[in-house]
Scaffold this active site. Structure first.
Site, PDB file in Angstrom:
ATOM      1  N   ASP A 273      -0.296   6.838 -10.597  1.00  0.00           N
ATOM      2  CA  ASP A 273      -0.362   8.228 -10.166  1.00  0.00           C
ATOM      3  C   ASP A 273      -1.709   8.470  -9.480  1.00  0.00           C
ATOM      4  O   ASP A 273      -2.746   7.981  -9.953  1.00  0.00           O
ATOM      5  CB  ASP A 273      -0.202   9.167 -11.369  1.00  0.00           C
ATOM      6  CG  ASP A 273      -0.117  10.622 -10.943  1.00  0.00           C
ATOM      7  OD1 ASP A 273       1.001  11.084 -10.708  1.00  0.00           O
ATOM      8  OD2 ASP A 273      -1.177  11.274 -10.847  1.00  0.00           O
ATOM      9  N   ASN A 281      -4.733  17.895  -2.251  1.00  0.00           N
ATOM     10  CA  ASN A 281      -3.809  18.351  -1.215  1.00  0.00           C
ATOM     11  C   ASN A 281      -4.097  19.801  -0.834  1.00  0.00           C
ATOM     12  O   ASN A 281      -4.072  20.162   0.349  1.00  0.00           O
ATOM     13  CB  ASN A 281      -2.375  18.209  -1.729  1.00  0.00           C
ATOM     14  CG  ASN A 281      -1.388  17.838  -0.640  1.00  0.00           C
ATOM     15  OD1 ASN A 281      -1.778  17.380   0.424  1.00  0.00           O
ATOM     16  ND2 ASN A 281      -0.123  18.048  -0.892  1.00  0.00           N
ATOM     17  N   ASP A 290      -0.762  13.339   3.040  1.00  0.00           N
ATOM     18  CA  ASP A 290       0.132  12.265   3.482  1.00  0.00           C
ATOM     19  C   ASP A 290      -0.644  11.004   3.822  1.00  0.00           C
ATOM     20  O   ASP A 290      -0.186   9.885   3.554  1.00  0.00           O
ATOM     21  CB  ASP A 290       0.936  12.727   4.701  1.00  0.00           C
ATOM     22  CG  ASP A 290       1.954  13.806   4.348  1.00  0.00           C
ATOM     23  OD1 ASP A 290       2.236  13.984   3.141  1.00  0.00           O
ATOM     24  OD2 ASP A 290       2.456  14.468   5.271  1.00  0.00           O
ATOM     25  N   GLU A 315       3.462  11.868  -5.909  1.00  0.00           N
ATOM     26  CA  GLU A 315       2.300  10.981  -5.812  1.00  0.00           C
ATOM     27  C   GLU A 315       2.393   9.819  -6.798  1.00  0.00           C
ATOM     28  O   GLU A 315       1.394   9.151  -7.066  1.00  0.00           O
ATOM     29  CB  GLU A 315       1.013  11.778  -6.072  1.00  0.00           C
ATOM     30  CG  GLU A 315       0.857  12.309  -7.482  1.00  0.00           C
ATOM     31  CD  GLU A 315       1.478  13.676  -7.688  1.00  0.00           C
ATOM     32  OE1 GLU A 315       1.060  14.378  -8.615  1.00  0.00           O
ATOM     33  OE2 GLU A 315       2.390  14.042  -6.912  1.00  0.00           O
TER      34      GLU A 315
END
Length: 429
Positions: A273, A281, A290, A315
């Site tokens: 993770d 983000n 991304d 993720e």
């Protein structure tokens, strides 16, 4: 940024196998009645089945590629049938053959590079209108001015470039060359199985045309193979859409589920993770998010020790080590964790992105205040007596991942190890 690393031999493999199979079948001299009967109906069967498949999935471009190849097959097959039955060619054989040699690569390339960007019905009407217009003009000229048209097609315009090996009209060679270059460029710009099939299919057409009246059933076999290449590419891309993650290029969760059902008695599963991804983000934007996911996926895909990376969702990523023990896998997991943690990402505007890999490496090597680093947490578990199914092992790996986050993140935690032990392991590393 260069897209050449996305070029894969697997994109070309099905088409190359079909091409080699077609070449082998075309050179077989003595065929049984079964195969001769099959080759007579094979192009029509392939068009019906492949065309229906493309129509169901609304692949207009591939459908018209097949139709273009089939029209050329129909026109030339009429000529070859007359030649086999009467021992001579028809009066219009030369002009029909030369027109096909010129228009087939031209129309094949046109439909190959014609992207589907408008409404599907409008796109289909536009393609059909182009096909009908070209066909009508060619038929009208062939019926009204056969001799002048034949003279224009067969004329040698560049005597210095004409060789004894040329068995097609001279105009066909620059058309084939330009079409081939255009299709190769299209593949390099956007590597896809379909674009690879178009390149190989054009090569098959180029080999087929000079052999049309020489080798029996060459026309039937190669036209069928080219249409099969297109249908196989559609299937290949459908498989990739279902089993491969578009953003990262890694196999997706469906592929992971299938892989887990084929594992042996000994294996290790690891869950990964990205640490604080939501906060990252929200701070830097989804485009940078991304970019982070692609970076992590790229590093995970290079994990050593026989591991295979999968995009699990969001993720989260999964790593599969077949026929391995947890003790064997931990050094490789630690290595990939460290590789990600020590990699600096340069945050830049889209307008200032590097033009190539070299300039990108120079920017990463220079100190900059806009660089950030990303870390991952990893939880790993191996199949034990109490964990008999892969799903249970995956749940144990997910629990170990939860422990890794509780231990401060940016660490590797085996299942069953407490958080304090994880902190000591990270500190010792």
């Amino acid at each position: 940024m260069s897209r050449l690393p996305a070029v894969r031999f697997s994109h070309f493999l099905p088409s190359l196998l079909l091409l080699l199979a077609g070449l082998a079948a075309a050179y077989v001299k003595d065929l049984s009645v079964f195969f001769t009967s099959l080759f007579n109906v094979l192009p029509t069967l392939v068009l019906l089945l492949g065309g229906a498949y493309c129509a169901v999935y609304r692949r207009q471009r591939e459908l018209f590629l097949m139709v273009t190849v089939y029209i050329a097959y129909f026109l030339l097959d009429t000529q070859t049938d007359y030649y086999r039955d009467h021992g001579k060619v028809r009066d219009d054989a030369a002009v029909v053959f030369h027109l096909c040699c010129l228009l087939l690569p031209l129309m094949f390339c046109l439909f190959a590079v014609w992207q589907e960007r408008t409404h599907l019905f409008q796109d289909m009407v536009a393609r059909f209108a182009v096909l009908l217009a070209v066909g009508s003009v060619a038929l009208g000229l062939e019926q009204s001015f056969p001799e002048p048209l034949l003279g224009w097609l067969a004329a040698i315009r560049w005597p210095a470039l004409h060789g004894q090996w040329m068995s097609l009209i001279q105009l066909a060679y620059p058309v084939f060359l330009a079409s081939f270059v255009l299709l190769v460029v299209q593949y390099l710009r956007n590597p896809r199985p379909l674009h690879a099939a178009q390149v190989v299919g054009l090569l098959g057409i180029f080999w087929m045309l000079p052999k049309t009246f020489i080798l029996p059933f060459t026309l039937n076999i190669m036209c069928s193979q080219v249409m099969l290449m297109i249908a196989a590419a559609v299937s290949h891309e459908a498989y990739q859409m279902a089993f491969r993650d578009e953003l990262t290029g890694l196999p997706g969760r469906r592929a992971l589920n299938e892989r887990m059902q084929r594992l042996g008695r000994n294996y290790v599963l690891a869950m990964t993770d990205v640490d604080h991804f939501k906060k990252f983000n929200d701070t830097h934007g989804h485009d940078v998010g991304d970019q982070v996911l692609r970076l992590v996926a790229s590093k995970l895909s290079k994990v050593t020790g026989g591991g295979r990376a999968y995009r699990y969702g969001g993720e989260e990523f999964a790593l599969v080590f077949a026929a391995k023990t947890l003790e064997e896998c931990l050094p490789h997991l630690e290595e990939v964790r460290e590789a990600i943690a020590t990699y600096n990402i340069q945050l830049r505007n889209k307008e200032s992105r590097p033009q190539d890999d070299q300039s990108g490496r120079q920017r990463r090597g220079a100190a900059a205040s806009s660089s950030v680093s990303v870390t991952i947490s990893i939880g790993a578990a191996e199949r034990l007596a109490e964990h008999r199914s892969p799903e249970e092992v995956l749940k144990s790996a997910d629990q170990a991942l939860y422990n890794a986050k509780g231990a401060g993140r940016n660490c590797v935690v085996p299942f069953g190890q407490n958080r304090r032990g994880a902190v000591r392991m990270t500190a010792n590393n």
